[in-house]
Design an enzyme around this catalytic site. Sequence first.
Site, PDB file in Angstrom:
ATOM      1  N   TRP A 102       0.766  -1.230   0.073  1.00  0.00           N
ATOM      2  CA  TRP A 102      -0.007  -0.147  -0.084  1.00  0.00           C
ATOM      3  C   TRP A 102       0.986   1.422  -0.071  1.00  0.00           C
ATOM      4  CZ3 TRP A 102      -4.505  -1.028  -1.743  1.00  0.00           C
ATOM      5  CH2 TRP A 102      -5.033  -2.126  -1.452  1.00  0.00           C
ATOM      6  N   ASP A 172      -1.560   6.625   6.520  1.00  0.00           N
ATOM      7  CA  ASP A 172      -2.448   5.730   5.892  1.00  0.00           C
ATOM      8  C   ASP A 172      -2.790   4.662   7.203  1.00  0.00           C
ATOM      9  OD1 ASP A 172      -4.180   3.784   4.863  1.00  0.00           O
ATOM     10  OD2 ASP A 172      -2.693   3.123   2.985  1.00  0.00           O
ATOM     11  N   LYS A 196     -11.731  -1.948   7.534  1.00  0.00           N
ATOM     12  CA  LYS A 196     -10.825  -2.975   8.148  1.00  0.00           C
ATOM     13  C   LYS A 196     -11.354  -3.060   9.496  1.00  0.00           C
ATOM     14  CE  LYS A 196      -8.641  -3.408   4.254  1.00  0.00           C
ATOM     15  NZ  LYS A 196      -7.656  -2.631   3.725  1.00  0.00           N
TER      16      LYS A 196
HETATM   17  C1  LIG Z   1      -7.295  -1.901   2.237  1.00  0.00           C
HETATM   18  C2  LIG Z   1      -6.097  -0.865   2.531  1.00  0.00           C
HETATM   19  C3  LIG Z   1      -6.139   0.128   1.458  1.00  0.00           C
HETATM   20  C4  LIG Z   1      -7.014   0.287   0.368  1.00  0.00           C
HETATM   21  O1  LIG Z   1      -8.170   0.539   0.912  1.00  0.00           O
HETATM   22  P1  LIG Z   1      -9.317   0.954  -0.334  1.00  0.00           P
HETATM   23  O2  LIG Z   1     -10.575   1.398   0.594  1.00  0.00           O
HETATM   24  O3  LIG Z   1     -10.027  -0.338  -1.171  1.00  0.00           O
HETATM   25  O4  LIG Z   1      -8.876   1.909  -1.474  1.00  0.00           O
HETATM   26  C5  LIG Z   1      -5.277   1.171   1.564  1.00  0.00           C
HETATM   27  N1  LIG Z   1      -4.216   1.255   2.641  1.00  0.00           N
HETATM   28  C6  LIG Z   1      -4.239   0.018   3.626  1.00  0.00           C
HETATM   29  C7  LIG Z   1      -3.378  -0.117   4.705  1.00  0.00           C
HETATM   30  C8  LIG Z   1      -5.201  -0.971   3.466  1.00  0.00           C
HETATM   31  O5  LIG Z   1      -5.024  -2.016   4.301  1.00  0.00           O
END
Ligand SMILES: *Cc1c(COP(=O)(O)O)cnc(C)c1O
Length: 359
Positions: A102, A172, A196
């Site tokens: 990511w 993030d 998540k």
């Molecule tokens: C799942 C995830 C993403 C992507 O998220 P989306 O909502 O599908 O764009 C980005 N960063 C991390 C750390 C993730 O676990």
Amino acid sequence: MNRVHNFSAGPAVLPLEVLEKAQQELTNYNNMGRSVMEISHRSTEYTEIDHQAKSRLRDLLDLGTDFEIMFLQGGASSQFMMTPFNFLDENKTADYIDTGRWSAKAIKEAEIFGNVHRPFSSKESGYKRVPKNSELEFSDNPEYVHFTSNNTVAGTQFPTEPETNGVPLVCDASSDLLSRPIDASKYGLIYAGAQKNVGPAGVTIVIIRKDFLDKATTQDVPTILQYQTHAEKIFNTPPTFNAYMVNLVLEWIENKGGLSYFKKFNEEKAALVYDEIDKDDFYRGAVEKDSRSLMNITYRLPSEELEAKFLAEASEHDLYTLKGHRSVGGIRASIYNACPRESVEALVDFMKDFRDKNG
Ligand SMILES: *Cc1c(COP(=O)(O)O)cnc(C)c1O
């Protein structure tokens, strides 16, 4: 049918109490004779949901009054683009710590808008660890330092915020927001897709420090992609039902005892699995020990054949979605806030039993 033990990396398990409350109010919210999905985002009732959710986030994360909170669409992946669009140009540099799949995607987008410097990358070694502060080599004058607090795919997590000597962090936090307390004073911006650890897919939580927001450019940025557009007021129709679900999850977190409760709860759950992994060399942790994630536990078995057998037999025991990400293989148990201790105990019992029969 009973609920299964759900170890999905995302969209992930939600608290049963939250689902039941949503079910109860689904067709007739607040005695309106309508559901949350069927009312205006400008109505008193929705405004109250929006305020409640934001004020709960403020309290739980100890944000004070310095931050704006927004519920956007587009997922964390849109934030990979929106952040550099607002804060970078060809004369500016941001530092991106590269600790996983990511992070790499965030870097690719940032490079469209400005200069990216990597203070650290664990790519060459298969993203098996996060850096120590002493290993971070920052550029001279970065606009911000971006990091991925929990690396969902590899199964690593920063034990605490990286030290940047005052440069604002952009984080993030998609897979560990609200799993433990943070030091809000270090952040310029935090973003997370909800699916998540905080709610259903479809809402992206963005938390931005006001003095950091002041540095954003609006020049040549489409209106809807400017953070300024979403500060203080709701600009366009937000994902209302998803924000409502997030508010229910936040209420559940509060009732359980807040982030210090979940820090301990998550540490204890993860320790049950890691202790089992470390007992002998049948199971092998996939990442370095001091980088291990409390959210996504990744490990290998002696062969891919045994891994396939493990996954097949696990589902017979109602233990679901334990397969590692397709890019890394192996086993991944995602045990976010809403994963009950009983599910983790059932997994550990199964791991013991499987080792006894196949080790
Ligand atoms: C799942 C995830 C993403 C992507 O998220 P989306 O909502 O599908 O764009 C980005 N960063 C991390 C750390 C993730 O676990």
